[in-house]
Design a protein around this motif. Structure first.
Motif, mmCIF file in Angstrom:
data_model
loop_
_atom_site.group_PDB
_atom_site.id
_atom_site.type_symbol
_atom_site.label_atom_id
_atom_site.label_comp_id
_atom_site.label_asym_id
_atom_site.label_seq_id
_atom_site.Cartn_x
_atom_site.Cartn_y
_atom_site.Cartn_z
ATOM 1 N N SER A 60 0.828 -1.211 0.000
ATOM 2 C CA SER A 60 0.000 0.000 0.000
ATOM 3 C C SER A 60 0.861 1.259 0.000
ATOM 4 O O SER A 60 0.482 2.280 -0.588
ATOM 5 C CB SER A 60 -0.924 -0.003 1.204
ATOM 6 O OG SER A 60 -0.181 0.025 2.415
ATOM 7 N N VAL A 61 2.023 1.207 0.639
ATOM 8 C CA VAL A 61 2.937 2.351 0.596
ATOM 9 C C VAL A 61 3.385 2.616 -0.832
ATOM 10 O O VAL A 61 3.397 3.769 -1.312
ATOM 11 C CB VAL A 61 4.144 2.101 1.517
ATOM 12 C CG1 VAL A 61 5.226 3.160 1.279
ATOM 13 C CG2 VAL A 61 3.731 2.121 2.979
ATOM 14 N N LEU A 62 3.759 1.554 -1.553
ATOM 15 C CA LEU A 62 4.233 1.716 -2.931
ATOM 16 C C LEU A 62 3.120 2.199 -3.855
ATOM 17 O O LEU A 62 3.326 3.113 -4.669
ATOM 18 C CB LEU A 62 4.805 0.388 -3.439
ATOM 19 C CG LEU A 62 6.089 -0.096 -2.762
ATOM 20 C CD1 LEU A 62 6.499 -1.467 -3.308
ATOM 21 C CD2 LEU A 62 7.219 0.900 -2.968
ATOM 22 N N SER A 68 -1.058 5.986 -10.003
ATOM 23 C CA SER A 68 -1.486 7.070 -10.885
ATOM 24 C C SER A 68 -2.123 8.217 -10.108
ATOM 25 O O SER A 68 -2.058 9.374 -10.533
ATOM 26 C CB SER A 68 -2.485 6.525 -11.917
ATOM 27 O OG SER A 68 -3.600 5.926 -11.258
ATOM 28 N N GLU A 69 -2.754 7.918 -8.981
ATOM 29 C CA GLU A 69 -3.406 8.964 -8.210
ATOM 30 C C GLU A 69 -2.499 9.623 -7.183
ATOM 31 O O GLU A 69 -2.763 10.739 -6.730
ATOM 32 C CB GLU A 69 -4.629 8.378 -7.484
ATOM 33 C CG GLU A 69 -5.701 7.854 -8.429
ATOM 34 C CD GLU A 69 -6.895 7.311 -7.671
ATOM 35 O OE1 GLU A 69 -6.851 7.315 -6.416
ATOM 36 O OE2 GLU A 69 -7.873 6.891 -8.320
ATOM 37 N N GLY A 70 -1.429 8.942 -6.792
ATOM 38 C CA GLY A 70 -0.589 9.474 -5.730
ATOM 39 C C GLY A 70 0.754 10.001 -6.160
ATOM 40 O O GLY A 70 1.444 10.645 -5.350
ATOM 41 N N PHE A 71 1.144 9.752 -7.407
ATOM 42 C CA PHE A 71 2.483 10.173 -7.813
ATOM 43 C C PHE A 71 2.612 11.690 -7.847
ATOM 44 O O PHE A 71 3.662 12.239 -7.533
ATOM 45 C CB PHE A 71 2.822 9.580 -9.188
ATOM 46 C CG PHE A 71 4.261 9.795 -9.577
ATOM 47 C CD1 PHE A 71 5.284 9.235 -8.840
ATOM 48 C CD2 PHE A 71 4.584 10.566 -10.687
ATOM 49 C CE1 PHE A 71 6.613 9.428 -9.190
ATOM 50 C CE2 PHE A 71 5.899 10.766 -11.048
ATOM 51 C CZ PHE A 71 6.924 10.200 -10.299
ATOM 52 N N GLU A 77 5.212 16.709 -2.595
ATOM 53 C CA GLU A 77 5.836 16.584 -1.275
ATOM 54 C C GLU A 77 7.352 16.639 -1.374
ATOM 55 O O GLU A 77 8.037 17.096 -0.440
ATOM 56 C CB GLU A 77 5.402 15.259 -0.630
ATOM 57 C CG GLU A 77 5.892 15.042 0.782
ATOM 58 C CD GLU A 77 5.150 15.891 1.801
ATOM 59 O OE1 GLU A 77 5.567 15.900 2.975
ATOM 60 O OE2 GLU A 77 4.146 16.533 1.415
ATOM 61 N N CYS A 78 7.885 16.202 -2.497
ATOM 62 C CA CYS A 78 9.344 16.186 -2.666
ATOM 63 C C CYS A 78 9.920 17.579 -2.892
ATOM 64 O O CYS A 78 11.121 17.776 -2.676
ATOM 65 C CB CYS A 78 9.729 15.284 -3.837
ATOM 66 S SG CYS A 78 9.546 13.525 -3.479
ATOM 67 N N ALA A 322 8.408 10.051 -0.798
ATOM 68 C CA ALA A 322 7.535 8.935 -1.163
ATOM 69 C C ALA A 322 7.095 8.165 0.068
ATOM 70 O O ALA A 322 5.947 7.699 0.155
ATOM 71 C CB ALA A 322 8.269 8.010 -2.133
ATOM 72 N N LEU A 323 7.988 8.029 1.038
ATOM 73 C CA LEU A 323 7.637 7.321 2.271
ATOM 74 C C LEU A 323 6.554 8.080 3.040
ATOM 75 O O LEU A 323 5.658 7.465 3.638
ATOM 76 C CB LEU A 323 8.886 7.148 3.125
ATOM 77 C CG LEU A 323 8.861 6.066 4.206
ATOM 78 C CD1 LEU A 323 8.634 4.694 3.582
ATOM 79 C CD2 LEU A 323 10.168 6.077 4.985
ATOM 80 N N THR A 324 6.614 9.405 3.018
ATOM 81 C CA THR A 324 5.599 10.205 3.716
ATOM 82 C C THR A 324 4.227 10.050 3.070
ATOM 83 O O THR A 324 3.221 9.802 3.754
ATOM 84 C CB THR A 324 6.016 11.682 3.732
ATOM 85 O OG1 THR A 324 7.281 11.817 4.388
ATOM 86 C CG2 THR A 324 4.982 12.519 4.456
ATOM 87 N N ILE A 325 4.161 10.193 1.746
ATOM 88 C CA ILE A 325 2.879 10.056 1.047
ATOM 89 C C ILE A 325 2.375 8.618 1.135
ATOM 90 O O ILE A 325 1.182 8.372 1.348
ATOM 91 C CB ILE A 325 3.026 10.500 -0.416
ATOM 92 C CG1 ILE A 325 3.396 11.985 -0.488
ATOM 93 C CG2 ILE A 325 1.740 10.237 -1.189
ATOM 94 C CD1 ILE A 325 2.370 12.906 0.132
#
Length: 403
Positions: A60-62, A68-71, A77-78, A322-325
């Motif tokens: 789920s983290v990955l 497509s919705e979280g990238f 965030e980066c 990426a770890l945060t999101i």
């Protein structure tokens, strides 16, 4: 005949396959790789102890971070994390630790908001002036911390950290009173005028993705940092100062001027990140919005993880972003608290810190990653001209620069 004997005495260089194998083994057994893997294993143990499925949680983290919705959220965030990581890596490359990123960040945001609200120039020029004002405000505040160390003897760790508190208090006062939006119950400034903003990248449907062109500015800053660090004499001086401050001073490097330059550059980049945050959504300065996520400390962790190298700092910042999101997505899908990702970040640095006894000369993991031929031959004797017994300025320097 003498030349033939000299040639046969020289060890044959390894072939291409051998070099590739040694490089792969070096990457696999590097401190960073081992620290990340150890943190993931420990996180899996914690998840299993709480009754959660580690494989489902990590999946789920990955998917949340790179789906497509979280990238787009990951890239957004980066921007502050990588920007602050680069800002703090610049002085860290010379062995200097800047803990005042929060103060420099919010002062840059305040300067950008003031210019954006009251500039009489056209929108495009106002955006450029706001970015420059943010850089100048952050750079000057960081330069003050450098002057306190070089002129007054206040350690940079103390001066940079303590200067953040009056800066954040001043910005909070300005947002809550002189610049407060009329009729608003939230401590925030007025919305920037139409057109005074950084454009966003459009998605396939034409809608905004939430990722502004500020990411281009952060990438440009990383490229400039790489070129200066690897291709200029100034970058060489910085790296040599980080390896041995007393030796660099013996070679003629002015540490006081170097500290001032590095801190100004670090604060300028932190101020630029603050300006990008104001010129992007929600196009205003909200009290606490830039400091509550802890971008400074996450960026510092990324810079420490990468040993302040330009490319490694960008990669580590992207990893933490990426770890945060992904942590938010993990909490929604598996009911595992997203604070676990903060635990993983801390564990990575903790494992990286213990590499002193594991990876240094004589450590078991260093011996494991050493070439089999390396231990079969005794180390060569130093050249006669180095066996002088000289001590003093040529002795190895401590990492703190002799302070």
């Amino acid at each position: 005949m003498t030349a033939i004997k000299a040639g046969t005495a020289t060890a044959n260089p390894p072939g291409p396959a051998r070099r590739v194998a040694l490089r792969v083994r070096g990457v696999v057994l590097s401190p960073v790789t081992v620290s990340i893997v150890a943190a993931l294993v420990l996180g899996a143990i914690i998840l299993a102890a709480t009754g959660a499925d580690p494989l489902t949680a990590y999946t789920s983290v990955l998917t949340s971070a790179f789906g497509s919705e979280g990238f787009g959220d990951t890239l957004g965030e980066c921007i502050p994390i990588v920007g602050l990581a680069l800002a703090l890596a610049i002085p860290l490359r010379a062995g200097l630790v800047n803990l005042g990123g929060d103060g420099q960040l919010v002062l840059g945001a305040l300067a950008a908001a003031a210019v954006g609200l009251y500039s009489p120039f056209p929108s495009a020029i106002t955006v450029v002036l706001a970015l420059l004002a943010g850089m100048l405000a952050g750079g000057l505040w960081a330069g003050l911390a450098a002057l306190l160390e070089t002129r007054c003897g206040v350690p940079l760790l103390v001066s940079s950290l303590l200067l953040s508190y009056p800066a954040m208090s001043f910005v909070s006062y300005m947002v809550r009173f002189p610049l407060l939006q009329n009729g608003s119950g939230i401590p925030q400034t007025e919305r920037l005028p139409e057109g005074v903003k950084l454009p966003e990248f459009a998605a396939g449907s034409g809608a905004g993705t939430g990722v502004s062109v500020g990411i281009v500015l952060v990438v440009l800053a990383a490229v400039i940092y790489f070129v200066v660090d690897h291709r200029t004499a100034a970058g060489y001086e910085v790296r040599m100062t980080g390896l041995g401050a007393r030796f660099a001073a013996y070679a003629g490097v002015d540490r006081s001027r170097l500290t001032l330059r590095l801190m100004f550059a670090s604060g300028s980049l932190a101020g630029l990140v603050g300006a990008i945050g104001v010129l992007g959504f929600p196009y205003r300065l909200v009290d606490g919005a830039l400091t509550s996520p802890g971008y400074t400390w996450t960026g510092l962790l990324a810079a420490l993880l990468a040993a302040a190298s330009p490319i490694g700092t960008v990669a580590a910042g992207f990893f933490f972003g990426a770890l945060t999101i992904g942590g938010f997505g993990m909490e929604q899908e598996t009911a595992v608290p997203q604070q676990l990702t903060a635990v993983l970040q801390a564990v990575v640095i903790l494992f990286l810190a213990v590499r002193g006894g594991v990876f240094r000369k004589g450590g078991w993991l260093r011996r494991l990653g050493r070439s089999p031929d390396a231990g079969s031959h005794p180390p060569p004797h130093p050249p006669p001209h180095l066996e002088t017994g000289v001590t003093g300025p040529l002795a190895p320097a401590s990492s703190d620069g002799g302070n």
